[in-house]
Design an enzyme around this catalytic site. Sequence first.
Site, PDB file in Angstrom:
ATOM      1  N   SER A   1       0.882  -1.174   0.000  1.00  0.00           N
ATOM      2  CA  SER A   1       0.000   0.000   0.000  1.00  0.00           C
ATOM      3  C   SER A   1       0.912   1.214   0.000  1.00  0.00           C
ATOM      4  O   SER A   1       2.073   1.133   0.407  1.00  0.00           O
ATOM      5  CB  SER A   1      -0.944  -0.006   1.203  1.00  0.00           C
ATOM      6  OG  SER A   1      -0.230  -0.131   2.422  1.00  0.00           O
TER       7      SER A   1
ATOM      8  N   GLU B   1       1.319   5.587   0.558  1.00  0.00           N
ATOM      9  CA  GLU B   1       0.803   6.848   1.085  1.00  0.00           C
ATOM     10  C   GLU B   1       1.299   8.027   0.247  1.00  0.00           C
ATOM     11  O   GLU B   1       2.472   8.100  -0.112  1.00  0.00           O
ATOM     12  CB  GLU B   1       1.262   7.034   2.532  1.00  0.00           C
ATOM     13  CG  GLU B   1       0.844   8.374   3.141  1.00  0.00           C
ATOM     14  CD  GLU B   1       1.449   8.617   4.504  1.00  0.00           C
ATOM     15  OE1 GLU B   1       1.069   7.894   5.441  1.00  0.00           O
ATOM     16  OE2 GLU B   1       2.319   9.508   4.625  1.00  0.00           O
TER      17      GLU B   1
ATOM     18  N   ASP C   1      -1.053  16.445  14.897  1.00  0.00           N
ATOM     19  CA  ASP C   1      -0.131  17.288  15.660  1.00  0.00           C
ATOM     20  C   ASP C   1      -0.570  18.742  15.598  1.00  0.00           C
ATOM     21  O   ASP C   1      -1.010  19.223  14.560  1.00  0.00           O
ATOM     22  CB  ASP C   1       1.289  17.168  15.103  1.00  0.00           C
ATOM     23  CG  ASP C   1       1.822  15.750  15.188  1.00  0.00           C
ATOM     24  OD1 ASP C   1       1.636  15.126  16.246  1.00  0.00           O
ATOM     25  OD2 ASP C   1       2.395  15.258  14.195  1.00  0.00           O
TER      26      ASP C   1
ATOM     27  N   PHE D   1      12.426  14.172  10.339  1.00  0.00           N
ATOM     28  CA  PHE D   1      11.262  13.332  10.633  1.00  0.00           C
ATOM     29  C   PHE D   1      11.489  12.549  11.929  1.00  0.00           C
ATOM     30  O   PHE D   1      10.607  12.466  12.787  1.00  0.00           O
ATOM     31  CB  PHE D   1      11.005  12.347   9.492  1.00  0.00           C
ATOM     32  CG  PHE D   1      10.501  12.965   8.216  1.00  0.00           C
ATOM     33  CD1 PHE D   1       9.917  14.224   8.205  1.00  0.00           C
ATOM     34  CD2 PHE D   1      10.606  12.280   7.019  1.00  0.00           C
ATOM     35  CE1 PHE D   1       9.435  14.791   7.036  1.00  0.00           C
ATOM     36  CE2 PHE D   1      10.131  12.838   5.838  1.00  0.00           C
ATOM     37  CZ  PHE D   1       9.547  14.096   5.845  1.00  0.00           C
TER      38      PHE D   1
ATOM     39  N   HIS E   1       3.501  -1.081   3.916  1.00  0.00           N
ATOM     40  CA  HIS E   1       2.953   0.248   3.607  1.00  0.00           C
ATOM     41  C   HIS E   1       4.110   1.210   3.371  1.00  0.00           C
ATOM     42  O   HIS E   1       4.934   1.434   4.269  1.00  0.00           O
ATOM     43  CB  HIS E   1       2.093   0.738   4.772  1.00  0.00           C
ATOM     44  CG  HIS E   1       1.365   2.019   4.499  1.00  0.00           C
ATOM     45  ND1 HIS E   1       0.315   2.105   3.611  1.00  0.00           N
ATOM     46  CD2 HIS E   1       1.532   3.270   5.002  1.00  0.00           C
ATOM     47  CE1 HIS E   1      -0.135   3.353   3.578  1.00  0.00           C
ATOM     48  NE2 HIS E   1       0.587   4.078   4.412  1.00  0.00           N
TER      49      HIS E   1
END
Length: 296
Positions: free
Chosen positions: A27, A29, A121, A224, A274
């Site tokens: 999958s 994103e 966030d 990140f 993912h």
Amino acid sequence: MHVSYSHYIELLYYNLLYKNNKKINFSFEFFPPKNNKMESCLWNSINQLTSFKPKFFSVTYGANSGEKHKTSETVYSIMKKTGINTAAHLTCIDSNKNELINIAKNYWKNGVNHIIALRGDSFDINSKPRMHAIDLVYLLKEVADFDISVAGYPEVHPEANNSQYDLVNLKNKVQAGANRVITQFFFDTSAYLRFRDRCAKIGINVEIIPGILPIYNFNQIKKFASTTNVKIPLWAHKIFGSLENNPDVNKILSAHIVINMISVLCSEGIQNFHFYTLNKSEIIYPICHLLKSNTI
């Protein structure tokens, strides 16, 4: 002798080829594009990755950007053009209950039945959230029988009191109606496997899908990681620390790392992965192509 990027990935792949013969699913994103150039990049990636018949696509939700509508527009557009089930990310950090109900109803009415439910966030670090992900899961299930994914943190959520507290919170989200967990990205496969085993031990009986983030830009990865409590191994600093001006070598090494990670996880029974694409496919596409070519 010069070895091309694609050639090198193929050589790496043979390590996986003889260790695993399982069907692997993906999958992917994406995030909503902010301009025409970014939109072109997005659709180039989507068009390439659609060929792998992914389990689903997903589109992130910029709750604080003032551009919430771009998520739904992108979700609808991807579904219409590809026919692939596309999940909408939804956060509750700065929305009230009525707003969230309306968003959910519109998604359900328009054929979007998969939601990735997140707290989100806030830019204001001093503000206390009015809702959390578990509240959003309950709300979505009250609106319709959504297929709900939630986030899991192999290396513990940065705001959690401790790892056990974090795990109990995840179990509560699953008991509220979540259908699966998608993890934060990681580089230490043993951290994911320990997390998966601890989830099973505490009674979390849904799939724990590993989130994979290729290293496109090491400085970006460090940013990140600093906000997500992800540990970057020392070897990664040594390997990528001096490659800012050598993108071809960066791609090769990033592909090597991802293939090794997937090889380890496949040997432990994992079949669904993912990818956090950052709307790019130049590393992900050849990896997925090679993996799919042996597992379909």
